[in-house]
Design an enzyme around this catalytic site. Sequence first.
Site, PDB file in Angstrom:
ATOM      1  N   GLU A  15      26.487 -35.808  12.416  1.00 58.73           N
ATOM      2  CA  GLU A  15      26.641 -34.671  11.428  1.00 58.73           C
ATOM      3  C   GLU A  15      25.949 -33.469  11.832  1.00 58.73           C
ATOM      4  O   GLU A  15      25.191 -33.349  12.894  1.00 58.73           O
ATOM      5  CB  GLU A  15      26.156 -35.076  10.048  1.00 58.73           C
ATOM      6  N   ASN A  30      33.440 -30.649   9.085  1.00 57.15           N
ATOM      7  CA  ASN A  30      32.293 -29.943   9.277  1.00 57.15           C
ATOM      8  C   ASN A  30      32.009 -29.869  10.762  1.00 57.15           C
ATOM      9  O   ASN A  30      30.911 -29.832  11.287  1.00 57.15           O
ATOM     10  CB  ASN A  30      31.351 -30.449   8.433  1.00 57.15           C
ATOM     11  N   ASP A  52      31.545 -46.027  16.267  1.00 57.94           N
ATOM     12  CA  ASP A  52      30.712 -46.029  15.256  1.00 57.94           C
ATOM     13  C   ASP A  52      31.267 -47.400  14.151  1.00 57.94           C
ATOM     14  O   ASP A  52      32.300 -47.929  14.233  1.00 57.94           O
ATOM     15  CB  ASP A  52      30.912 -44.860  14.313  1.00 57.94           C
ATOM     16  N   HIS A 109      31.760 -32.561  12.771  1.00 55.17           N
ATOM     17  CA  HIS A 109      31.092 -33.976  13.261  1.00 55.17           C
ATOM     18  C   HIS A 109      31.923 -34.854  14.362  1.00 55.17           C
ATOM     19  O   HIS A 109      33.131 -34.638  14.342  1.00 55.17           O
ATOM     20  CB  HIS A 109      30.520 -34.917  12.048  1.00 55.17           C
TER      21      HIS A 109
END
Length: 251
Positions: free
Chosen positions: A143, A136, A67, A138
């Site tokens: 997400e 979380n 990314d 991800h």
Amino acid sequence: MKLIEVKNREELGIKAASLISDLVRRKPDAVLGLATGGTPVETYRHLVEDHHANRTSYRKIRTVNLDEYVGLGTSDSNSYHAYMEAHLFRFIDLPAAQHHVPDGQALDLDRACRDYDQLIDRLGGIDLQLLGIGRNGHIGFNEPGSSFSIGTHIVRLTESTRAANARYFSRPEDVPERAITMGIGTILKSRQILLIVSGKNKAEAMKQFLKYSKPENDFPASALISHPDVTVIADEEALSLAGQERAGISK
Ligand code: PGA
């Protein structure tokens, strides 16, 4: 899924680097999927050490990163391009034309996403994808709620991810709001996946992750359950809340 338990982040780096350098020696033209963030820093340091000590060569290796922030270019020290230069690329013999990071500054971002997936296909697919996990759940910048079949795409970062990454920026508001990320569909096409997890702040995510018995969109890392070749390396702090949950995992 295979779980390797290690003492701390240093041991995690040594173990992850040895799995990666073994692959590089076995398949000198392998395609490596790389990740950024705090967790892989030691992994890259040990790869660099191994490159110097054992002359492991990256001359024919190709790399694709997971990314990049939208809007940050190579010259921005917070870009993932710059991170990869600082931690790995400048120290090994990997030719510049063979490392790839998504283009967060492309004028046509949708096209940059399509081009990135085509590039990965052209390279023959990813042999080993290195991944971290967010608090979380991800993976990459996928997400909670992300589709598990999507390719490289543009995402709006959640506030929790922006807050977690604010430590690298001079002001929290400087953290970009969007990123370009390999999708979970892209990640799952990798032949092998190596997930590295370290530290107390990942203990809750690790506990959650080990609880899933099937992929569920509310926790992106659970997508990995459907993949046939996943190795997780986690340290004691990351596993500190996972008791029962890790019992069923092969070691
Ligand atoms: P970290 O990030 O290695 O900086 O904790 C991992 C991630 O958010 O994917």
